[in-house]
Design a protein around this motif. Structure first.
Motif, PDB file in Angstrom:
ATOM      1  N   ILE A  45       0.878  -1.166   0.000  1.00 15.83           N
ATOM      2  CA  ILE A  45       0.000   0.000   0.000  1.00 15.83           C
ATOM      3  C   ILE A  45       0.917   1.217   0.000  1.00 15.83           C
ATOM      4  CG2 ILE A  45      -1.638   1.404   1.333  1.00 15.83           C
ATOM      5  CD1 ILE A  45      -2.898  -1.146   2.379  1.00 15.83           C
ATOM      6  N   TRP A  46       0.695   2.107  -0.952  1.00 12.78           N
ATOM      7  CA  TRP A  46       1.473   3.349  -1.067  1.00 12.78           C
ATOM      8  C   TRP A  46       0.608   4.495  -0.531  1.00 12.78           C
ATOM      9  CZ3 TRP A  46       6.411   3.670  -3.282  1.00 12.78           C
ATOM     10  CH2 TRP A  46       6.886   2.490  -3.835  1.00 12.78           C
ATOM     11  N   PRO A  47       0.878   5.001   0.684  1.00 13.14           N
ATOM     12  CA  PRO A  47       0.052   6.085   1.214  1.00 13.14           C
ATOM     13  C   PRO A  47      -0.054   7.253   0.242  1.00 13.14           C
ATOM     14  CG  PRO A  47       1.511   5.252   2.910  1.00 13.14           C
ATOM     15  CD  PRO A  47       1.942   4.608   1.612  1.00 13.14           C
ATOM     16  N   SER A  48      -1.261   7.746   0.067  1.00 13.67           N
ATOM     17  CA  SER A  48      -1.510   8.868  -0.843  1.00 13.67           C
ATOM     18  C   SER A  48      -1.275  10.214  -0.172  1.00 13.67           C
ATOM     19  CB  SER A  48      -2.953   8.811  -1.359  1.00 13.67           C
ATOM     20  OG  SER A  48      -3.858   8.867  -0.272  1.00 13.67           O
ATOM     21  N   HIS A  49      -1.170  10.213   1.148  1.00 13.49           N
ATOM     22  CA  HIS A  49      -0.999  11.433   1.933  1.00 13.49           C
ATOM     23  C   HIS A  49      -0.056  11.151   3.095  1.00 13.49           C
ATOM     24  CE1 HIS A  49      -4.896  11.988  -0.023  1.00 13.49           C
ATOM     25  NE2 HIS A  49      -4.794  13.287   0.212  1.00 13.49           N
ATOM     26  N   ASP A  50       0.559  12.192   3.621  1.00 12.39           N
ATOM     27  CA  ASP A  50       1.234  12.111   4.915  1.00 12.39           C
ATOM     28  C   ASP A  50       0.152  12.207   5.978  1.00 12.39           C
ATOM     29  OD1 ASP A  50       3.697  12.076   3.660  1.00 12.39           O
ATOM     30  OD2 ASP A  50       4.119  14.191   4.051  1.00 12.39           O
ATOM     31  N   GLY A  51       0.342  11.525   7.093  1.00 12.86           N
ATOM     32  CA  GLY A  51      -0.627  11.635   8.170  1.00 12.86           C
ATOM     33  C   GLY A  51      -0.475  10.528   9.184  1.00 12.86           C
ATOM     34  N   TRP A  52      -1.458  10.440  10.065  1.00 13.63           N
ATOM     35  CA  TRP A  52      -1.495   9.426  11.111  1.00 13.63           C
ATOM     36  C   TRP A  52      -2.228   8.209  10.538  1.00 13.63           C
ATOM     37  CZ3 TRP A  52       1.192   8.385  15.116  1.00 13.63           C
ATOM     38  CH2 TRP A  52       0.726   7.518  16.093  1.00 13.63           C
ATOM     39  N   HIS A 112      -5.416   9.594   8.733  1.00 12.74           N
ATOM     40  CA  HIS A 112      -5.981  10.857   9.228  1.00 12.74           C
ATOM     41  C   HIS A 112      -5.078  11.954   8.672  1.00 12.74           C
ATOM     42  CE1 HIS A 112      -8.727   8.932  12.117  1.00 12.74           C
ATOM     43  NE2 HIS A 112      -7.777   8.022  12.202  1.00 12.74           N
ATOM     44  N   THR A 113      -5.593  12.736   7.752  1.00 16.03           N
ATOM     45  CA  THR A 113      -4.783  13.703   7.028  1.00 16.03           C
ATOM     46  C   THR A 113      -4.687  15.060   7.699  1.00 16.03           C
ATOM     47  OG1 THR A 113      -6.660  14.386   5.689  1.00 16.03           O
ATOM     48  CG2 THR A 113      -5.300  12.588   4.830  1.00 16.03           C
TER      49      THR A 113
END
Length: 170
Positions: A67-74, A164-165
């Motif tokens: 899974i490649w996160p689409s955003h930085d976040g928690w 959580h973005t």
């Protein structure tokens, strides 16, 4: 607060048996097909076969486990593993890994458990910061006596990421 989600599902009855191949770390990166439906959900294209290489990935190659996160976040990571109920392991291990195929391999939330008298069903939850461009994977291992790796059949797996973005800072 914004929330983006990727939910992957693999089931032996639908996608065929997944051959357990142990990597150099003694774990197998669980692979997931590139299909929508059932529990699979990926509107942010975090499980896109184009990620991480010059040619598109094809299930069940190693990149199909990412899974490649689409955003930085928690990130809240969850996983589910159902093992063949009559296999021979004396211990089941799992871990979540940042960059499991790259030089930045960083495992976290490693857990182990002994077999139960019934079905071998395990669920896992871990929370951590995730970053766009750093893939995540769910790795498993079945061990026998003397820490020997066992090719115990996996029959069902799920891997989910909720990001959580909108993380507030003081």
């Amino acid at each position: 607060m914004g929330l983006v989600i990727c939910s992957l599902l693999w089931n032996a009855a639908d996608a065929g048996q997944q051959k357990i191949k142990y990597d150099g770390d003694g774990y197998h990166l669980v692979r997931f097909p590139y299909v929508a439906g059932q529990e699979s959900y990926d509107p942010w294209h975090m499980h896109d076969p184009a990620h991480g290489g010059g040619t598109p990935s094809k299930f069940p190659d190693a990149r199909s486990g990412l899974i490649w996160p689409s955003h930085d976040g928690w990130g809240v990571l969850t996983a589910l593993a159902f093992w063949e109920p009559h296999s021979s392991p004396t211990e089941y291990r799992t871990r979540f890994v940042r960059d499991p195929l790259g030089a930045g391999y960083d495992s976290t939330a490693t857990s182990d458990s002994a077999p139960t008298g019934g079905g071998q069903y395990r669920s896992y939850v871990w929370q951590m910061f995730v970053h766009k461009g750093t893939p995540l994977g769910f790795k498993i291992s079945a061990r026998g006596r003397g820490d020997a790796k066992v090719a115990a059949p996996l029959v069902h797996a799920q891997f989910k990421l909720a990001i959580h973005t909108d993380v507030h800072t003081p």
